[in-house]
Enzyme design. Structure first.
Site, PDB file in Angstrom:
ATOM      1  N   THR A  46       0.831  -1.205   0.000  1.00 42.08           N
ATOM      2  CA  THR A  46       0.000   0.000   0.000  1.00 42.08           C
ATOM      3  C   THR A  46       0.869   1.259   0.000  1.00 42.08           C
ATOM      4  OG1 THR A  46      -0.076  -0.246   2.392  1.00 42.08           O
ATOM      5  CG2 THR A  46      -2.002  -1.032   1.175  1.00 42.08           C
ATOM      6  N   GLY A  47       2.157   1.100  -0.170  1.00 38.71           N
ATOM      7  CA  GLY A  47       3.075   2.242  -0.051  1.00 38.71           C
ATOM      8  C   GLY A  47       3.362   2.923  -1.374  1.00 38.71           C
ATOM      9  N   ALA A  69       5.531   0.913  -4.167  1.00 37.83           N
ATOM     10  CA  ALA A  69       4.716  -0.079  -4.885  1.00 37.83           C
ATOM     11  C   ALA A  69       3.834   0.638  -5.910  1.00 37.83           C
ATOM     12  CB  ALA A  69       3.857  -0.857  -3.896  1.00 37.83           C
ATOM     13  N   LYS A  70       3.247   1.746  -5.476  1.00 37.53           N
ATOM     14  CA  LYS A  70       2.318   2.465  -6.348  1.00 37.53           C
ATOM     15  C   LYS A  70       3.041   3.073  -7.552  1.00 37.53           C
ATOM     16  CE  LYS A  70       0.926   6.522  -5.022  1.00 37.53           C
ATOM     17  NZ  LYS A  70       0.429   7.463  -4.069  1.00 37.53           N
ATOM     18  N   ASP A  76       0.382  -7.033  10.530  1.00 36.29           N
ATOM     19  CA  ASP A  76       1.339  -6.156  11.199  1.00 36.29           C
ATOM     20  C   ASP A  76       2.663  -6.919  11.266  1.00 36.29           C
ATOM     21  OD1 ASP A  76       2.956  -4.657  12.826  1.00 36.29           O
ATOM     22  OD2 ASP A  76       1.311  -3.972  14.093  1.00 36.29           O
ATOM     23  N   ASP A 122      19.769  -1.425  -5.846  1.00 34.68           N
ATOM     24  CA  ASP A 122      20.223  -0.075  -6.111  1.00 34.68           C
ATOM     25  C   ASP A 122      19.629   0.227  -7.476  1.00 34.68           C
ATOM     26  OD1 ASP A 122      21.690   2.077  -7.274  1.00 34.68           O
ATOM     27  OD2 ASP A 122      23.131   1.860  -5.655  1.00 34.68           O
ATOM     28  N   HIS A 123      18.553   0.998  -7.493  1.00 34.13           N
ATOM     29  CA  HIS A 123      17.791   1.059  -8.745  1.00 34.13           C
ATOM     30  C   HIS A 123      18.578   1.720  -9.881  1.00 34.13           C
ATOM     31  CE1 HIS A 123      16.632   5.161  -7.470  1.00 34.13           C
ATOM     32  NE2 HIS A 123      16.350   5.391  -8.722  1.00 34.13           N
ATOM     33  N   LYS A 183      19.148   1.001 -14.517  1.00 36.70           N
ATOM     34  CA  LYS A 183      18.926   1.979 -15.594  1.00 36.70           C
ATOM     35  C   LYS A 183      19.666   1.537 -16.855  1.00 36.70           C
ATOM     36  CE  LYS A 183      18.174   5.826 -12.439  1.00 36.70           C
ATOM     37  NZ  LYS A 183      17.150   6.816 -12.708  1.00 36.70           N
ATOM     38  N   ASP A 196      22.097   9.162   1.179  1.00 37.92           N
ATOM     39  CA  ASP A 196      20.958   8.865   0.310  1.00 37.92           C
ATOM     40  C   ASP A 196      21.396   8.566  -1.121  1.00 37.92           C
ATOM     41  OD1 ASP A 196      18.116   8.728  -0.196  1.00 37.92           O
ATOM     42  OD2 ASP A 196      18.298  10.644  -1.256  1.00 37.92           O
ATOM     43  N   HIS A 242      24.112   5.020  -5.172  1.00 40.51           N
ATOM     44  CA  HIS A 242      24.041   5.252  -6.622  1.00 40.51           C
ATOM     45  C   HIS A 242      25.327   5.846  -7.215  1.00 40.51           C
ATOM     46  CE1 HIS A 242      19.966   4.474  -5.632  1.00 40.51           C
ATOM     47  NE2 HIS A 242      19.620   5.706  -5.333  1.00 40.51           N
ATOM     48  N   LYS A 251      19.462  18.023  -4.363  1.00 39.16           N
ATOM     49  CA  LYS A 251      18.030  18.279  -4.573  1.00 39.16           C
ATOM     50  C   LYS A 251      17.846  19.762  -4.846  1.00 39.16           C
ATOM     51  CE  LYS A 251      16.225  14.333  -2.111  1.00 39.16           C
ATOM     52  NZ  LYS A 251      15.750  13.534  -3.256  1.00 39.16           N
TER      53      LYS A 251
HETATM   54  N1  LIG Z   1       9.203   5.777  -2.380  1.00 36.18           N
HETATM   55  C1  LIG Z   1      10.320   5.828  -3.095  1.00 36.18           C
HETATM   56  O1  LIG Z   1      10.440   6.501  -4.126  1.00 36.18           O
HETATM   57  C2  LIG Z   1      11.509   5.034  -2.671  1.00 36.18           C
HETATM   58  C3  LIG Z   1      11.446   4.190  -1.580  1.00 36.18           C
HETATM   59  N2  LIG Z   1      12.525   3.432  -1.248  1.00 36.18           N
HETATM   60  C4  LIG Z   1      12.485   2.539  -0.113  1.00 36.18           C
HETATM   61  O2  LIG Z   1      11.361   1.665  -0.227  1.00 36.18           O
HETATM   62  C5  LIG Z   1      10.827   1.370   1.048  1.00 36.18           C
HETATM   63  C6  LIG Z   1       9.356   1.745   1.080  1.00 36.18           C
HETATM   64  O3  LIG Z   1       9.230   3.125   0.818  1.00 36.18           O
HETATM   65  P1  LIG Z   1       7.806   3.803   0.547  1.00 36.18           P
HETATM   66  O4  LIG Z   1       6.969   2.949  -0.330  1.00 36.18           O
HETATM   67  O5  LIG Z   1       8.121   5.183   0.118  1.00 36.18           O
HETATM   68  O6  LIG Z   1       7.180   3.842   2.012  1.00 36.18           O
HETATM   69  P2  LIG Z   1       5.670   4.171   2.432  1.00 36.18           P
HETATM   70  O7  LIG Z   1       5.747   4.826   3.755  1.00 36.18           O
HETATM   71  O8  LIG Z   1       4.934   4.866   1.339  1.00 36.18           O
HETATM   72  O9  LIG Z   1       5.008   2.728   2.584  1.00 36.18           O
HETATM   73  C7  LIG Z   1       5.322   1.899   3.670  1.00 36.18           C
HETATM   74  C8  LIG Z   1       4.593   0.580   3.516  1.00 36.18           C
HETATM   75  O10 LIG Z   1       4.931  -0.223   4.633  1.00 36.18           O
HETATM   76  C9  LIG Z   1       3.742  -0.687   5.240  1.00 36.18           C
HETATM   77  N3  LIG Z   1       3.941  -0.822   6.685  1.00 36.18           N
HETATM   78  C10 LIG Z   1       4.416   0.106   7.537  1.00 36.18           C
HETATM   79  N4  LIG Z   1       4.468  -0.404   8.797  1.00 36.18           N
HETATM   80  C11 LIG Z   1       3.993  -1.671   8.721  1.00 36.18           C
HETATM   81  C12 LIG Z   1       3.781  -2.707   9.651  1.00 36.18           C
HETATM   82  N5  LIG Z   1       4.090  -2.562  10.943  1.00 36.18           N
HETATM   83  N6  LIG Z   1       3.268  -3.866   9.217  1.00 36.18           N
HETATM   84  C13 LIG Z   1       2.961  -4.041   7.907  1.00 36.18           C
HETATM   85  N7  LIG Z   1       3.154  -3.111   6.969  1.00 36.18           N
HETATM   86  C14 LIG Z   1       3.661  -1.932   7.366  1.00 36.18           C
HETATM   87  C15 LIG Z   1       2.717   0.362   4.939  1.00 36.18           C
HETATM   88  O11 LIG Z   1       1.421  -0.197   5.102  1.00 36.18           O
HETATM   89  P3  LIG Z   1       0.165   0.755   5.446  1.00 36.18           P
HETATM   90  O12 LIG Z   1       0.281   1.911   4.484  1.00 36.18           O
HETATM   91  O13 LIG Z   1      -0.999  -0.104   5.188  1.00 36.18           O
HETATM   92  O14 LIG Z   1       0.346   1.205   6.868  1.00 36.18           O
HETATM   93  C16 LIG Z   1       3.078   0.688   3.500  1.00 36.18           C
HETATM   94  O15 LIG Z   1       2.551  -0.284   2.632  1.00 36.18           O
HETATM   95  C17 LIG Z   1      11.703   2.136   2.054  1.00 36.18           C
HETATM   96  O16 LIG Z   1      12.740   1.304   2.479  1.00 36.18           O
HETATM   97  C18 LIG Z   1      12.288   3.259   1.206  1.00 36.18           C
HETATM   98  O17 LIG Z   1      13.515   3.726   1.733  1.00 36.18           O
HETATM   99  C19 LIG Z   1      13.686   3.459  -1.982  1.00 36.18           C
HETATM  100  C20 LIG Z   1      13.812   4.282  -3.072  1.00 36.18           C
HETATM  101  C21 LIG Z   1      12.748   5.156  -3.502  1.00 36.18           C
HETATM  102  O1  LIG Z   2      17.279   6.450  -4.190  1.00 35.67           O
HETATM  103  C1  LIG Z   2      16.929   7.592  -4.391  1.00 35.67           C
HETATM  104  O2  LIG Z   2      16.858   8.028  -5.665  1.00 35.67           O
HETATM  105  C2  LIG Z   2      16.023   9.125  -5.999  1.00 35.67           C
HETATM  106  C3  LIG Z   2      16.467   9.589  -7.378  1.00 35.67           C
HETATM  107  O3  LIG Z   2      16.274   8.546  -8.290  1.00 35.67           O
HETATM  108  P1  LIG Z   2      16.053   8.843  -9.828  1.00 35.67           P
HETATM  109  O4  LIG Z   2      15.950   7.512 -10.458  1.00 35.67           O
HETATM  110  O5  LIG Z   2      14.801   9.660  -9.936  1.00 35.67           O
HETATM  111  O6  LIG Z   2      17.248   9.631 -10.286  1.00 35.67           O
HETATM  112  C4  LIG Z   2      16.114  10.240  -4.996  1.00 35.67           C
HETATM  113  O7  LIG Z   2      15.108  11.198  -5.258  1.00 35.67           O
HETATM  114  C5  LIG Z   2      15.899   9.695  -3.606  1.00 35.67           C
HETATM  115  O8  LIG Z   2      16.102  10.731  -2.652  1.00 35.67           O
HETATM  116  C6  LIG Z   2      16.836   8.564  -3.309  1.00 35.67           C
HETATM  117  O9  LIG Z   2      16.439   7.943  -2.097  1.00 35.67           O
END
Ligand SMILES: NC(=O)C1=CN([C@@H]2O[C@H](COP(=O)(O)OP(=O)(O)OC[C@H]3O[C@@H](n4cnc5c(N)ncnc54)[C@H](OP(=O)(O)O)[C@@H]3O)[C@@H](O)[C@H]2O)C=CC1
Ligand SMILES: O=C1O[C@H](COP(=O)(O)O)[C@@H](O)[C@H](O)[C@H]1O
Length: 491
Positions: free
Chosen positions: A13-14, A17-18, A86, A178-179, A183, A236, A241, A342
């Site tokens: 749901t994060g 994923a979206k 959880d 490491d995304h 690339k 970060d 990267h 940034k």
């Molecule tokens: N977003 C990005 O662009 C990037 C993210 N990442 C990494 O990816 C990972 C996820 O990031 P992101 O998607 O942004 O995080 P979010 O905060 O958007 O999502 C966190 C997710 O974890 C779930 N969650 C949190 N606590 C619990 C729990 N106790 N039990 C079960 N599920 C839980 C949440 O569920 P719910 O919402 O239902 O509470 C949600 O699905 C992190 O490690 C982040 O550093 C790395 C690079 C880029």
């Molecule tokens: O891992 C990360 O990368 C993004 C930048 O990625 P990009 O593919 O859009 O260049 C960065 O925004 C973020 O802070 C960092 O955690």
């Protein structure tokens, strides 16, 4: 070949994923790169019905995917299931096990389980521990775990995390993301080097003057202040990267095009990067800065410390420029400059190879001839750009730079696979080439940790720069001091 498997996606749901994972899966599906026997069990904390979860997946694909939803949609979405759990509660895992087994049975999937941890780093450890306790890792097929960044906060915490995960998964089962390694043009660096007679013989300190790697972002800290304010640009972006791109540029040809052979060569580069320990040396080689309010695309934007959830007295850097040396035979004496930040003027990622000047003879009597430059364009264009010198037809006394460019747009919406598509596919194929091995992660922390400590001790000044600029003046001076300039990011 991708293998039949169930993907258990924690963090379904994060945000990640979206924006990245569902769209990546959909592209793979549309390109017939997912196995026929494949399903996704999404795991989140909140309670959602199957239908609501599937709607969530759909809206993510409508917003972020490269392909529109079409008549194959029902087949795709019928493979998605949701479990609310959880991570900290071991009892919740029985429902998860039951769902996985049901899905495997209904889709006739062998017990190959890919666990994708798109969750906060503090949950990596409890989730692996509970998966084991609940018997979910007693499958008869393979198991793999994908771990998102950050992998630790420093070397010590990374070691602890690695040790804990290592109690449950073997190194070859761990895929540390490491995304940037997913690339297109980062992967292509090897091809540019090892498939072109034009480049490989001159890829060394005899012919190259310096290397510049830029990854600039226009966005600010966005909704991630809680994480970012404790991380900063060095942890970060540089620890992962930027250093990974450096290894791709600098590594020796691998003995074979196999994951371990390639990763061995990258490790050798990381080992050879000269470590900096003294504050005085770090101040000379590393510039850190934080953005102030400014203007981007004619819009006023806040300064870093005015951003929501950022400590108003924060000393966290949002920009880093640094000069590294790789002390080996190929690269001795050649500076590798990196910069990332940034709220800069443009979103771009480029690797620039500046070749050495010819002697001041013949056409270069004045010593003013522009150097040859190869630009590896990673974003927003995919491709290469080469700057050469040619005589001008209209003025035969004049020699001027001309460029050859082979590029295509790599922004979302254009038809080049996204990093996450490649990486998810690699996991399903069991190919770990473009994931970071533990020794790479540990060495990267060994390079970065002393710099972080010096930042935290306040011994290196924290400069400022206006949002929408290219960073602080001091970053210009870092290269100007060596008689060089940052090559401007291409339009
Ligand atoms: N977003 C990005 O662009 C990037 C993210 N990442 C990494 O990816 C990972 C996820 O990031 P992101 O998607 O942004 O995080 P979010 O905060 O958007 O999502 C966190 C997710 O974890 C779930 N969650 C949190 N606590 C619990 C729990 N106790 N039990 C079960 N599920 C839980 C949440 O569920 P719910 O919402 O239902 O509470 C949600 O699905 C992190 O490690 C982040 O550093 C790395 C690079 C880029
Ligand atoms: O891992 C990360 O990368 C993004 C930048 O990625 P990009 O593919 O859009 O260049 C960065 O925004 C973020 O802070 C960092 O955690």
């Amino acid at each position: 070949m991708t293998e039949a498997a169930t993907m258990i996606l924690f963090g379904a749901t994060g945000d990640l994923a979206k924006r990245k994972l569902f769209p990546a899966l959909y592209s793979l599906f549309r390109e017939h790169q997912l196995p026929e026997q494949f399903a996704v069990v999404g795991v989140g904390r909140r309670s959602l019905s199957q239908d609501v979860f599937r709607e969530h997946v759909k809206s993510s694909i409508e917003s972020f995917a490269r392909y529109p939803v079409n008549n194959e949609w029902r087949d795709f979405i019928s493979r998605f299931f949701y479990v609310s759990l959880d991570i900290e509660e071991v009892e919740d895992y029985q429902t998860l096990l039951h769902t996985i087994e049901t899905v495997e049975h209904d889709f006739n999937i062998p017990e190959n389980r890919l666990f994708y941890l798109a969750i906060a780093p503090e949950l990596f450890e409890p989730v692996t521990f509970h998966l084991q306790q609940a018997g979910i890792l007693k499958q008869r097929g393979w198991k793999r775990v994908v771990i998102e960044k950050p992998f630790g906060h420093d070397l010590r915490s990374a070691e602890v995390l690695n040790e804990k995960i290592g109690q449950v998964f073997r190194e070859e089962e761990i895929y540390r993301i490491d995304h940037y390694l997913g690339k297109e043009m980062v992967q292509n660096i090897e091809v540019i080097r090892f498939a072109n007679t034009l480049f490989e013989p001159v890829w060394n300190n005899q012919y190259i003057s310096n290397v510049q790697i830029t990854s600039s972002e226009v966005v600010g800290v966005e909704g991630r202040a809680r994480y970012y304010d404790h991380a900063g640009a060095l942890r970060d972006m540089v620890q992962n990267h930027m250093l990974q791109m450096m290894t791709m540029v600098a590594m020796e040809p691998p003995s074979r095009l196999k994951p371990e052979a390639i990763r061995d060569e990258k490790v050798k580069v990381l080992r050879s990067i000269r470590r900096m320990h003294q504050a005085e040396e770090i101040s000379r080689h590393v510039v850190r800065a934080q953005y102030l309010a400014g203007e981007i695309d004619s819009q006023t934007v806040k300064g870093y410390v005015e951003e929501e959830k950022v400590n108003p007295n924060s000393q966290t850097e949002t920009f880093v420029a640094a000069k590294f040396y790789i002390d080996n035979f190929r690269w001795a004496g050649i500076p590798f400059y990196i910069r990332t930040g940034k709220r800069l003027a443009k979103k771009a990622t480029e690797v620039i190879i500046q070749f050495k000047q010819l002697p001041p003879l013949y056409y270069n009597q004045s010593g003013q001839l522009e150097p040859n430059v190869l630009v590896i364009r990673i974003y927003p264009e995919n491709g290469i750009y080469l700057k050469l010198n040619l005589r001008q037809p209209e003025d035969t006394d004049k020699i001027a730079p001309v460029s050859m460019s082979f590029t295509q747009n790599s922004s979302p919406g254009f038809h080049s696979p996204e990093a996450y598509e490649r990486l998810v596919k690699d996991c399903l194929e069991g190919d770990s080439t473009y994931f970071t091995r533990w020794d790479e992660v540990a060495l990267a922390w060994k390079i970065v940790d002393p710099i972080v400590r010096t930042f935290e001790s306040g011994e290196v000044p924290l400069y400022t720069y206006k949002a929408g600029s290219w960073g602080p003046q001091e970053a210009e001076q870092l290269v100007a001091h060596d008689g060089l300039k940052w090559w401007p990011v291409l339009k």
